[in-house]
Design a protein around this motif. Sequence first.
Motif, PDB file in Angstrom:
ATOM      1  N   ASN A  15       0.685  -0.934   0.106  1.00 36.03           N
ATOM      2  CA  ASN A  15      -0.002   0.268  -0.234  1.00 36.03           C
ATOM      3  C   ASN A  15       0.762   1.317   0.188  1.00 36.03           C
ATOM      4  O   ASN A  15       1.826   0.999   0.528  1.00 36.03           O
ATOM      5  N   ASP A  16       0.457   2.168  -0.675  1.00 35.71           N
ATOM      6  CA  ASP A  16       1.063   3.908  -1.245  1.00 35.71           C
ATOM      7  C   ASP A  16       1.111   4.494   0.948  1.00 35.71           C
ATOM      8  O   ASP A  16       0.028   5.191   0.672  1.00 35.71           O
ATOM      9  N   THR A  17       2.063   4.095   1.293  1.00 36.52           N
ATOM     10  CA  THR A  17       0.980   4.438   3.113  1.00 36.52           C
ATOM     11  C   THR A  17       2.714   6.005   3.315  1.00 36.52           C
ATOM     12  O   THR A  17       2.251   6.472   4.334  1.00 36.52           O
ATOM     13  N   HIS A  18       3.339   6.166   2.448  1.00 36.54           N
ATOM     14  CA  HIS A  18       4.706   6.980   3.074  1.00 36.54           C
ATOM     15  C   HIS A  18       5.228   7.707   1.772  1.00 36.54           C
ATOM     16  O   HIS A  18       4.746   7.446   0.604  1.00 36.54           O
ATOM     17  N   LEU A  19       5.212   8.989   2.690  1.00 38.16           N
ATOM     18  CA  LEU A  19       6.698   9.770   1.357  1.00 38.16           C
ATOM     19  C   LEU A  19       8.160  10.190   1.896  1.00 38.16           C
ATOM     20  O   LEU A  19       8.116  10.006   3.100  1.00 38.16           O
ATOM     21  N   VAL A  20       7.996  10.201   1.344  1.00 37.42           N
ATOM     22  CA  VAL A  20      10.094  10.880   1.116  1.00 37.42           C
ATOM     23  C   VAL A  20       9.783  12.597   1.688  1.00 37.42           C
ATOM     24  O   VAL A  20       9.794  12.649   0.101  1.00 37.42           O
ATOM     25  N   LEU A  21      10.183  13.344   2.310  1.00 38.46           N
ATOM     26  CA  LEU A  21       9.954  14.560   2.073  1.00 38.46           C
ATOM     27  C   LEU A  21      12.195  15.053   2.247  1.00 38.46           C
ATOM     28  O   LEU A  21      12.557  14.344   2.485  1.00 38.46           O
ATOM     29  N   GLU A  22      11.652  15.989   1.802  1.00 43.42           N
ATOM     30  CA  GLU A  22      12.471  17.055   1.376  1.00 43.42           C
ATOM     31  C   GLU A  22      12.749  18.795   1.780  1.00 43.42           C
ATOM     32  O   GLU A  22      12.119  18.943   1.294  1.00 43.42           O
ATOM     33  N   ASN A  23      14.019  19.267   2.646  1.00 41.10           N
ATOM     34  CA  ASN A  23      13.394  20.097   3.510  1.00 41.10           C
ATOM     35  C   ASN A  23      14.518  21.283   1.955  1.00 41.10           C
ATOM     36  O   ASN A  23      15.205  20.476   1.779  1.00 41.10           O
ATOM     37  N   ALA A  24      15.037  22.768   2.952  1.00 35.47           N
ATOM     38  CA  ALA A  24      16.478  23.408   1.974  1.00 35.47           C
ATOM     39  C   ALA A  24      17.391  22.885   1.731  1.00 35.47           C
ATOM     40  O   ALA A  24      18.045  23.380   1.329  1.00 35.47           O
ATOM     41  N   HIS A  25      17.795  22.162   3.230  1.00 36.65           N
ATOM     42  CA  HIS A  25      19.427  21.657   3.033  1.00 36.65           C
ATOM     43  C   HIS A  25      18.992  20.394   2.767  1.00 36.65           C
ATOM     44  O   HIS A  25      20.677  19.734   2.166  1.00 36.65           O
ATOM     45  N   GLY A  26      18.326  19.572   2.282  1.00 34.52           N
ATOM     46  CA  GLY A  26      18.481  18.480   1.027  1.00 34.52           C
ATOM     47  C   GLY A  26      18.741  17.186   2.530  1.00 34.52           C
ATOM     48  O   GLY A  26      18.832  16.262   1.666  1.00 34.52           O
ATOM     49  N   GLN A  27      18.083  17.470   3.238  1.00 41.42           N
ATOM     50  CA  GLN A  27      17.763  16.623   4.408  1.00 41.42           C
ATOM     51  C   GLN A  27      16.535  15.402   4.040  1.00 41.42           C
ATOM     52  O   GLN A  27      15.457  16.175   3.617  1.00 41.42           O
ATOM     53  N   LEU A  28      16.149  14.068   3.794  1.00 40.83           N
ATOM     54  CA  LEU A  28      15.557  13.181   3.938  1.00 40.83           C
ATOM     55  C   LEU A  28      14.924  13.228   5.167  1.00 40.83           C
ATOM     56  O   LEU A  28      15.630  13.048   5.984  1.00 40.83           O
ATOM     57  N   SER A  29      13.552  12.898   4.932  1.00 37.21           N
ATOM     58  CA  SER A  29      12.972  12.347   5.861  1.00 37.21           C
ATOM     59  C   SER A  29      12.187  11.603   5.757  1.00 37.21           C
ATOM     60  O   SER A  29      10.752  11.790   4.476  1.00 37.21           O
ATOM     61  N   LEU A  30      11.807  10.310   6.098  1.00 34.18           N
ATOM     62  CA  LEU A  30      10.356   8.996   5.921  1.00 34.18           C
ATOM     63  C   LEU A  30       9.410   9.554   6.668  1.00 34.18           C
ATOM     64  O   LEU A  30       9.406  10.083   7.965  1.00 34.18           O
ATOM     65  N   TRP A  31       7.896   9.627   6.020  1.00 39.02           N
ATOM     66  CA  TRP A  31       6.526  10.826   6.596  1.00 39.02           C
ATOM     67  C   TRP A  31       5.043   9.443   6.108  1.00 39.02           C
ATOM     68  O   TRP A  31       5.097   9.092   5.133  1.00 39.02           O
ATOM     69  N   PRO A  32       4.600   9.747   7.586  1.00 41.10           N
ATOM     70  CA  PRO A  32       3.156   8.775   6.132  1.00 41.10           C
ATOM     71  C   PRO A  32       2.172   9.478   5.523  1.00 41.10           C
ATOM     72  O   PRO A  32       2.193  11.288   6.194  1.00 41.10           O
ATOM     73  N   ALA A  33       2.217   8.718   4.255  1.00 45.22           N
ATOM     74  CA  ALA A  33       0.887  10.013   4.140  1.00 45.22           C
ATOM     75  C   ALA A  33       0.027  10.312   4.492  1.00 45.22           C
ATOM     76  O   ALA A  33      -0.313  11.451   3.376  1.00 45.22           O
ATOM     77  N   TRP A  34      -0.899  10.200   5.140  1.00 47.00           N
ATOM     78  CA  TRP A  34      -2.040  10.418   5.484  1.00 47.00           C
ATOM     79  C   TRP A  34      -2.099  11.692   6.321  1.00 47.00           C
ATOM     80  O   TRP A  34      -2.913  12.786   6.451  1.00 47.00           O
ATOM     81  N   ARG A  35      -0.286  11.939   7.085  1.00 45.71           N
ATOM     82  CA  ARG A  35      -0.163  13.126   7.058  1.00 45.71           C
ATOM     83  C   ARG A  35      -0.341  14.506   7.431  1.00 45.71           C
ATOM     84  O   ARG A  35       0.901  14.767   5.470  1.00 45.71           O
ATOM     85  N   ALA A  36      -0.117  15.659   7.076  1.00 42.94           N
ATOM     86  CA  ALA A  36      -0.015  16.773   6.383  1.00 42.94           C
ATOM     87  C   ALA A  36       1.847  17.263   6.102  1.00 42.94           C
ATOM     88  O   ALA A  36       2.710  16.748   7.085  1.00 42.94           O
ATOM     89  N   VAL A  37       2.112  17.238   5.035  1.00 44.19           N
ATOM     90  CA  VAL A  37       3.975  17.682   4.695  1.00 44.19           C
ATOM     91  C   VAL A  37       3.860  18.974   6.075  1.00 44.19           C
ATOM     92  O   VAL A  37       3.065  19.888   5.502  1.00 44.19           O
ATOM     93  N   PRO A  38       5.015  18.971   6.492  1.00 44.53           N
ATOM     94  CA  PRO A  38       4.999  20.427   7.421  1.00 44.53           C
ATOM     95  C   PRO A  38       5.630  21.604   6.492  1.00 44.53           C
ATOM     96  O   PRO A  38       6.235  21.318   5.760  1.00 44.53           O
TER      97      PRO A  38
END
Length: 62
Positions: A15-38
Amino acid sequence: MSSEVGPFDPGPDGNDTHLVLENAHGQLSLWPAWRAVPPGWSARFGPAPYDACVRLVDAAWR
């Protein structure tokens, strides 16, 4: 031990349950797809299965 599902639990296989987020510094974060991107982060990959997101984050560490 609780049987509740937390926000970072992998969820059902395939199931498509997660996202990979990136910030302005190029750092990555694993994030649940159902939560709003901060604020300050954007979706780089996904929604996708948990394992696919973990592989992308792991590859970035190499």
